[in-house]
Design a protein around this motif. Sequence first.
Motif, PDB file in Angstrom:
ATOM      1  N   LEU A  18      19.051  -7.736  37.159  1.00 30.34           N
ATOM      2  CA  LEU A  18      18.343  -8.546  35.601  1.00 30.34           C
ATOM      3  C   LEU A  18      16.688  -9.264  36.247  1.00 30.34           C
ATOM      4  O   LEU A  18      15.882  -9.607  34.954  1.00 30.34           O
ATOM      5  N   ASP A  19      16.941 -10.092  37.752  1.00 29.13           N
ATOM      6  CA  ASP A  19      15.949 -10.204  38.160  1.00 29.13           C
ATOM      7  C   ASP A  19      14.079  -9.357  37.632  1.00 29.13           C
ATOM      8  O   ASP A  19      14.002  -9.860  37.504  1.00 29.13           O
ATOM      9  N   ALA A  20      14.552  -8.248  37.709  1.00 30.67           N
ATOM     10  CA  ALA A  20      13.126  -7.385  37.407  1.00 30.67           C
ATOM     11  C   ALA A  20      12.948  -7.435  36.357  1.00 30.67           C
ATOM     12  O   ALA A  20      12.284  -7.284  35.726  1.00 30.67           O
ATOM     13  N   ALA A  21      13.957  -7.707  35.460  1.00 31.95           N
ATOM     14  CA  ALA A  21      13.866  -7.366  34.030  1.00 31.95           C
ATOM     15  C   ALA A  21      13.709  -8.973  33.517  1.00 31.95           C
ATOM     16  O   ALA A  21      12.525  -8.817  32.455  1.00 31.95           O
ATOM     17  N   ILE A  22      14.325 -10.242  33.965  1.00 35.83           N
ATOM     18  CA  ILE A  22      13.159 -10.965  33.293  1.00 35.83           C
ATOM     19  C   ILE A  22      12.579 -11.476  33.833  1.00 35.83           C
ATOM     20  O   ILE A  22      11.345 -12.712  33.671  1.00 35.83           O
ATOM     21  N   ARG A  23      12.097 -11.606  35.039  1.00 34.06           N
ATOM     22  CA  ARG A  23      11.072 -11.909  35.992  1.00 34.06           C
ATOM     23  C   ARG A  23       9.555 -11.413  36.513  1.00 34.06           C
ATOM     24  O   ARG A  23       8.859 -11.675  35.966  1.00 34.06           O
ATOM     25  N   GLN A  24      10.012 -10.505  37.052  1.00 34.60           N
ATOM     26  CA  GLN A  24       9.322  -9.206  37.778  1.00 34.60           C
ATOM     27  C   GLN A  24       8.239  -8.479  37.110  1.00 34.60           C
ATOM     28  O   GLN A  24       7.339  -8.626  37.660  1.00 34.60           O
ATOM     29  N   CYS A  25       8.783  -8.009  35.695  1.00 38.41           N
ATOM     30  CA  CYS A  25       8.095  -6.910  35.112  1.00 38.41           C
ATOM     31  C   CYS A  25       7.636  -7.831  34.254  1.00 38.41           C
ATOM     32  O   CYS A  25       6.238  -7.191  34.128  1.00 38.41           O
ATOM     33  N   PRO A  26       7.675  -8.889  34.123  1.00 36.74           N
ATOM     34  CA  PRO A  26       7.318  -9.056  32.702  1.00 36.74           C
ATOM     35  C   PRO A  26       6.100  -9.912  33.561  1.00 36.74           C
ATOM     36  O   PRO A  26       4.778  -9.638  32.865  1.00 36.74           O
ATOM     37  N   TYR A  27       6.110 -10.877  34.532  1.00 33.79           N
ATOM     38  CA  TYR A  27       5.302 -11.486  35.655  1.00 33.79           C
ATOM     39  C   TYR A  27       3.899 -10.741  35.776  1.00 33.79           C
ATOM     40  O   TYR A  27       3.357 -10.216  35.914  1.00 33.79           O
ATOM     41  N   GLY A  28       4.303  -9.137  36.714  1.00 31.05           N
ATOM     42  CA  GLY A  28       3.887  -8.243  36.800  1.00 31.05           C
ATOM     43  C   GLY A  28       2.872  -7.780  35.374  1.00 31.05           C
ATOM     44  O   GLY A  28       1.713  -8.012  35.451  1.00 31.05           O
ATOM     45  N   LEU A  29       3.033  -7.447  34.336  1.00 33.43           N
ATOM     46  CA  LEU A  29       2.366  -7.421  32.710  1.00 33.43           C
ATOM     47  C   LEU A  29       1.673  -8.288  32.619  1.00 33.43           C
ATOM     48  O   LEU A  29       0.692  -8.068  32.172  1.00 33.43           O
TER      49      LEU A  29
END
Length: 193
Positions: free
Chosen positions: A153-164
């Motif tokens: 969930l952290d990757a889905a809502i925070r890490q990936c969006p921030y990386g993009l």
Amino acid sequence: MARPEKFSADTILDGAAQAILAHGRTATMSQIAHSSGAPVGSVYYRFSSRDELLIRLWIRSVQHFQQGFIAASSEGPAPDAVVATALNIPRFCREHPADAMALTLYRHADLLHSAPPPLRAAVSTVNDDVRAAVKNLARRRYTAVDERRMSLLDAAIRQCPYGLVRPFIGTSVPQWVDDAVAASARAIAALGD
């Protein structure tokens, strides 16, 4: 009777955000004063140092960002809320570029140890409401919550969006980023099903 406040802390923080957007993290107190329309002396009257001013700007920007993040995490069916929460990142960066740039000034983990003592309590608790919202979203999204699902969930809502969105902070965030954020958030969260 006290004299009315001419240059409020918020006015100076607004100027600091604009100075950071224009000059990057090396913006000087003089540039901050110029952006806020306040004399340098007024800036130092409100903030004892550049570090204090920038940390307070960072805290304010974090809190501003978190309002939309928390609201999105609690609305609608959980799978939709995951996507809406992730999409809050590019939306916020697009609508509030100065705050988005201010968010890049510090890492929370670093400030926990380096912030001046009067700011440590605010720094240490700044993410408490977001943590609670993410846990609530995880409980809504999955039948059982464990470390793996929380990480997904952290990757889905925070890490990936921030990386993009990170390469575009301070510039125009392309609209295609939203499509990539939505697709990745949906797919990553589904790995926990």
